[in-house]
Design a protein around this motif. Structure first.
Motif, PDB file in Angstrom:
ATOM      1  N   ILE A 100      -3.226  13.090 -13.441  1.00  0.00           N
ATOM      2  CA  ILE A 100      -3.048  12.992 -11.990  1.00  0.00           C
ATOM      3  C   ILE A 100      -4.339  12.589 -11.272  1.00  0.00           C
ATOM      4  CG2 ILE A 100      -2.583  14.379  -9.926  1.00  0.00           C
ATOM      5  CD1 ILE A 100      -0.269  15.644 -11.479  1.00  0.00           C
ATOM      6  N   PRO A 101      -5.522  13.146 -11.619  1.00  0.00           N
ATOM      7  CA  PRO A 101      -6.738  12.684 -10.932  1.00  0.00           C
ATOM      8  C   PRO A 101      -6.978  11.184 -11.107  1.00  0.00           C
ATOM      9  CG  PRO A 101      -7.154  14.765 -12.031  1.00  0.00           C
ATOM     10  CD  PRO A 101      -5.790  14.310 -12.488  1.00  0.00           C
ATOM     11  N   GLU A 102      -6.716  10.655 -12.315  1.00  0.00           N
ATOM     12  CA  GLU A 102      -6.889   9.218 -12.530  1.00  0.00           C
ATOM     13  C   GLU A 102      -5.902   8.414 -11.685  1.00  0.00           C
ATOM     14  OE1 GLU A 102      -6.480   5.864 -16.082  1.00  0.00           O
ATOM     15  OE2 GLU A 102      -6.583   8.002 -16.610  1.00  0.00           O
ATOM     16  N   PHE A 103      -4.665   8.893 -11.613  1.00  0.00           N
ATOM     17  CA  PHE A 103      -3.666   8.214 -10.780  1.00  0.00           C
ATOM     18  C   PHE A 103      -4.091   8.222  -9.318  1.00  0.00           C
ATOM     19  CE2 PHE A 103       0.177   8.322  -8.134  1.00  0.00           C
ATOM     20  CZ  PHE A 103       0.804   7.157  -8.553  1.00  0.00           C
ATOM     21  N   ARG A 104      -4.622   9.344  -8.881  1.00  0.00           N
ATOM     22  CA  ARG A 104      -5.081   9.476  -7.492  1.00  0.00           C
ATOM     23  C   ARG A 104      -6.249   8.534  -7.198  1.00  0.00           C
ATOM     24  NH1 ARG A 104      -4.187  11.035  -2.167  1.00  0.00           N
ATOM     25  NH2 ARG A 104      -6.038  12.012  -1.314  1.00  0.00           N
ATOM     26  N   GLU A 105      -7.125   8.345  -8.176  1.00  0.00           N
ATOM     27  CA  GLU A 105      -8.230   7.404  -7.987  1.00  0.00           C
ATOM     28  C   GLU A 105      -7.715   5.980  -7.798  1.00  0.00           C
ATOM     29  OE1 GLU A 105     -10.963   7.726 -11.201  1.00  0.00           O
ATOM     30  OE2 GLU A 105     -11.563   9.778 -10.716  1.00  0.00           O
ATOM     31  N   ARG A 106      -6.670   5.625  -8.522  1.00  0.00           N
ATOM     32  CA  ARG A 106      -6.101   4.283  -8.397  1.00  0.00           C
ATOM     33  C   ARG A 106      -5.358   4.109  -7.076  1.00  0.00           C
ATOM     34  NH1 ARG A 106      -3.326   2.524 -14.150  1.00  0.00           N
ATOM     35  NH2 ARG A 106      -4.985   3.218 -15.552  1.00  0.00           N
ATOM     36  N   TYR A 107      -4.685   5.167  -6.642  1.00  0.00           N
ATOM     37  CA  TYR A 107      -3.834   5.087  -5.447  1.00  0.00           C
ATOM     38  C   TYR A 107      -4.178   6.260  -4.522  1.00  0.00           C
ATOM     39  CZ  TYR A 107      -1.402   2.224  -8.865  1.00  0.00           C
ATOM     40  OH  TYR A 107      -1.113   1.299  -9.832  1.00  0.00           O
ATOM     41  N   PRO A 108      -5.279   6.162  -3.800  1.00  0.00           N
ATOM     42  CA  PRO A 108      -5.785   7.299  -3.020  1.00  0.00           C
ATOM     43  C   PRO A 108      -4.888   7.724  -1.864  1.00  0.00           C
ATOM     44  CG  PRO A 108      -7.057   5.291  -2.584  1.00  0.00           C
ATOM     45  CD  PRO A 108      -6.178   4.995  -3.744  1.00  0.00           C
ATOM     46  N   GLU A 109      -3.924   6.898  -1.490  1.00  0.00           N
ATOM     47  CA  GLU A 109      -3.046   7.285  -0.387  1.00  0.00           C
ATOM     48  C   GLU A 109      -1.763   7.958  -0.865  1.00  0.00           C
ATOM     49  OE1 GLU A 109      -3.011   4.724   3.217  1.00  0.00           O
ATOM     50  OE2 GLU A 109      -3.804   3.205   1.849  1.00  0.00           O
ATOM     51  N   ILE A 110      -1.664   8.189  -2.168  1.00  0.00           N
ATOM     52  CA  ILE A 110      -0.509   8.904  -2.718  1.00  0.00           C
ATOM     53  C   ILE A 110      -0.956  10.293  -3.144  1.00  0.00           C
ATOM     54  CG2 ILE A 110       1.274   8.955  -4.492  1.00  0.00           C
ATOM     55  CD1 ILE A 110       1.098   5.946  -4.681  1.00  0.00           C
ATOM     56  N   GLU A 111      -0.277  11.316  -2.646  1.00  0.00           N
ATOM     57  CA  GLU A 111      -0.550  12.695  -3.034  1.00  0.00           C
ATOM     58  C   GLU A 111       0.504  13.158  -4.035  1.00  0.00           C
ATOM     59  OE1 GLU A 111      -0.763  15.132   0.413  1.00  0.00           O
ATOM     60  OE2 GLU A 111      -2.519  14.101   1.250  1.00  0.00           O
ATOM     61  N   VAL A 112       0.073  13.931  -5.023  1.00  0.00           N
ATOM     62  CA  VAL A 112       0.978  14.423  -6.059  1.00  0.00           C
ATOM     63  C   VAL A 112       0.997  15.939  -6.040  1.00  0.00           C
ATOM     64  CG1 VAL A 112       1.522  14.458  -8.523  1.00  0.00           C
ATOM     65  CG2 VAL A 112       0.516  12.395  -7.497  1.00  0.00           C
ATOM     66  N   ARG A 113       2.185  16.528  -5.959  1.00  0.00           N
ATOM     67  CA  ARG A 113       2.379  17.984  -6.016  1.00  0.00           C
ATOM     68  C   ARG A 113       3.061  18.304  -7.341  1.00  0.00           C
ATOM     69  NH1 ARG A 113      -1.151  18.449  -2.069  1.00  0.00           N
ATOM     70  NH2 ARG A 113      -0.405  17.830  -0.011  1.00  0.00           N
ATOM     71  N   LEU A 114       2.331  18.941  -8.244  1.00  0.00           N
ATOM     72  CA  LEU A 114       2.831  19.178  -9.599  1.00  0.00           C
ATOM     73  C   LEU A 114       3.236  20.632  -9.788  1.00  0.00           C
ATOM     74  CD1 LEU A 114       3.229  18.207 -12.557  1.00  0.00           C
ATOM     75  CD2 LEU A 114       0.832  18.856 -12.955  1.00  0.00           C
ATOM     76  N   LYS A 172       0.838  -1.199   0.000  1.00  0.00           N
ATOM     77  CA  LYS A 172       0.000   0.000   0.000  1.00  0.00           C
ATOM     78  C   LYS A 172       0.876   1.253   0.000  1.00  0.00           C
ATOM     79  CE  LYS A 172      -3.910  -2.089   2.451  1.00  0.00           C
ATOM     80  NZ  LYS A 172      -4.797  -2.010   3.635  1.00  0.00           N
ATOM     81  N   PRO A 173       1.434   1.602  -1.152  1.00  0.00           N
ATOM     82  CA  PRO A 173       2.272   2.811  -1.226  1.00  0.00           C
ATOM     83  C   PRO A 173       1.485   4.037  -0.799  1.00  0.00           C
ATOM     84  CG  PRO A 173       2.530   1.475  -3.183  1.00  0.00           C
ATOM     85  CD  PRO A 173       1.374   0.900  -2.429  1.00  0.00           C
ATOM     86  N   ARG A 174       2.134   4.907  -0.058  1.00  0.00           N
ATOM     87  CA  ARG A 174       1.494   6.130   0.393  1.00  0.00           C
ATOM     88  C   ARG A 174       2.555   7.208   0.521  1.00  0.00           C
ATOM     89  NH1 ARG A 174      -1.158   5.180   6.006  1.00  0.00           N
ATOM     90  NH2 ARG A 174      -1.584   7.399   5.685  1.00  0.00           N
ATOM     91  N   GLY A 175       2.092   8.431   0.655  1.00  0.00           N
ATOM     92  CA  GLY A 175       3.006   9.553   0.807  1.00  0.00           C
ATOM     93  C   GLY A 175       2.825  10.569  -0.301  1.00  0.00           C
ATOM     94  N   THR A 176       3.772  11.497  -0.394  1.00  0.00           N
ATOM     95  CA  THR A 176       3.698  12.614  -1.340  1.00  0.00           C
ATOM     96  C   THR A 176       4.806  12.516  -2.373  1.00  0.00           C
ATOM     97  OG1 THR A 176       2.759  14.042   0.383  1.00  0.00           O
ATOM     98  CG2 THR A 176       3.698  15.127  -1.552  1.00  0.00           C
ATOM     99  N   ILE A 177       4.463  12.785  -3.627  1.00  0.00           N
ATOM    100  CA  ILE A 177       5.444  12.820  -4.703  1.00  0.00           C
ATOM    101  C   ILE A 177       5.454  14.225  -5.293  1.00  0.00           C
ATOM    102  CG2 ILE A 177       6.191  11.835  -6.897  1.00  0.00           C
ATOM    103  CD1 ILE A 177       4.520   9.384  -6.297  1.00  0.00           C
ATOM    104  N   HIS A 178       6.627  14.830  -5.342  1.00  0.00           N
ATOM    105  CA  HIS A 178       6.801  16.153  -5.940  1.00  0.00           C
ATOM    106  C   HIS A 178       7.259  15.969  -7.383  1.00  0.00           C
ATOM    107  CE1 HIS A 178       6.345  18.388  -2.116  1.00  0.00           C
ATOM    108  NE2 HIS A 178       6.852  17.286  -1.595  1.00  0.00           N
ATOM    109  N   VAL A 179       6.456  16.486  -8.311  1.00  0.00           N
ATOM    110  CA  VAL A 179       6.652  16.235  -9.739  1.00  0.00           C
ATOM    111  C   VAL A 179       6.795  17.556 -10.477  1.00  0.00           C
ATOM    112  CG1 VAL A 179       5.637  15.170 -11.792  1.00  0.00           C
ATOM    113  CG2 VAL A 179       5.203  14.176  -9.536  1.00  0.00           C
ATOM    114  N   LYS A 211       6.009   4.045  -4.643  1.00  0.00           N
ATOM    115  CA  LYS A 211       5.040   5.022  -5.135  1.00  0.00           C
ATOM    116  C   LYS A 211       5.591   5.777  -6.341  1.00  0.00           C
ATOM    117  CE  LYS A 211       6.140   8.822  -1.875  1.00  0.00           C
ATOM    118  NZ  LYS A 211       7.203   8.122  -1.099  1.00  0.00           N
ATOM    119  N   LEU A 212       6.905   6.003  -6.369  1.00  0.00           N
ATOM    120  CA  LEU A 212       7.512   6.675  -7.515  1.00  0.00           C
ATOM    121  C   LEU A 212       7.438   5.781  -8.752  1.00  0.00           C
ATOM    122  CD1 LEU A 212       9.086   9.186  -8.488  1.00  0.00           C
ATOM    123  CD2 LEU A 212      11.167   7.902  -8.038  1.00  0.00           C
TER     124      LEU A 212
END
Length: 307
Positions: free
Chosen positions: A111-125, A89-96, A283-284
């Motif tokens: 990114i929204p689709e990725f977030r739907e697949r992995y709701p515990e991963i946050e993406v900062r773009l 269960k990968p989780r955490g924040t990825i800075h992109v 998660k990366l």
């Protein structure tokens, strides 16, 4: 956890040179960043930063602590990645980060689709056409159209992207269409350039009978935003050098025309670039795999429409 937060703030302040930049990178206010550094100094009983009006630099104690603090934070990230790998269960924040054209057209919308697949991963773009210092700015992965030059980073190639020179019919009617690369210079064509500190678009490298050649083209104005260049070209102000997928709709409807088709710019590599330490972060890997497939599929779909 509060102590680690303070350590993280201090490290980012040292790397970015001021509280405002560190605060933006960590999504906290400069005041909060300042308080956390002060709490850390109080805990250690030492002054870690020399403070001037605009810049902060580490003291001797601060430099020593910074080197150790980086290792602490890397160890925490490695431990979190190991737990995520075991738990599945990968989780955490990825800075992109990504260039504007690619980012707006493909990365951001995924990114929204990725977030739907992995709701515990946050993406900062963050989107920018300038050269981003991945290590200094705390970026976990950069999607780049270019060449990897920093050997301390790892690269995963995604695809080679065709580039073209293009201009509007109005511009070509007014100024004439170049027939050979030399005409760009001898006929004084207006070449629209992507420029920013560290930019390499002061020349264009075109494929010729003798192999790749650099041409020191010129133009009346330039910008650090590739989409602005496209807008200027559409308005008839000059010639652009762009990845074909970014301007294919305009080529298809005739708003822009490819020029010098026998002397195209050298292709540009689309790749994911990331620090070596992130190689095993689950998660990366999920994000890079997702975006690589998305880029290949969407760019392929864009280009296939012309066939």
């Amino acid at each position: 956890m509060a102590y680690l937060d303070n350590v993280l703030v201090f490290v980012r302040v040292v790397e970015l040179g001021n509280l405002s930049s560190a605060g933006r990178a960590l999504r906290i206010s400069p005041a909060v960043a300042s308080n956390r550094v002060k709490e850390l100094e109080k805990h250690l009983g030492a002054r870690l930063l020399n403070r001037t009006t605009r810049h902060l630099t580490p003291t001797e104690q601060g430099r020593v602590f910074y080197e150790g603090a980086k290792k602490i934070l890397e160890a925490v990230r490695d431990a979190e990645a190991a737990v995520a790998a075991v738990s599945g269960k990968p989780r955490g924040t990825i800075h992109v980060t990504a260039p504007l054209g690619l980012g707006r057209r493909i990365i951001a919308s995924g990114i929204p689709e990725f977030r739907e697949r992995y709701p515990e991963i946050e993406v900062r773009l963050r989107l920018s056409d300038r050269e981003v210092d991945i290590m200094r700015e705390g970026i976990d992965v950069a999607f780049k159209l270019g060449v990897l030059e920093d050997s301390s980073l790892r690269l995963r190639g995604i695809m080679d992207c065709e580039r073209v020179l293009a201009a509007s019919p109005a511009y070509l009617s007014r100024r004439g269409e170049p027939q050979r690369p030399e005409d760009l210079i001898t006929q004084g064509h207006d070449c629209l350039l992507l420029r920013f500190p560290g930019a390499r678009e002061y020349f264009w490298t075109l494929q010729t009978e003798e192999g790749p050649r650099k041409f020191e083209v010129r133009g009346p104005f330039d910008t650090d935003d590739g989409d602005v260049l496209t807008g200027w070209a559409l308005a008839g102000h000059g010639i652009i050098n762009k990845p074909r997928f970014e301007i294919e709709p305009y080529l298809r409807d005739g708003s822009l025309k490819v020029i010098l088709p026998d002397y195209p710019p050298t292709p540009v590599k689309l790749a994911a670039v990331y620090p070596h330490r992130n190689l095993q972060d689950p998660k990366l890997k999920l994000l890079v795999d997702f975006m690589a497939e998305r880029c290949q599929r969407m760019i392929g779909d864009i280009l296939n429409t012309r066939r």
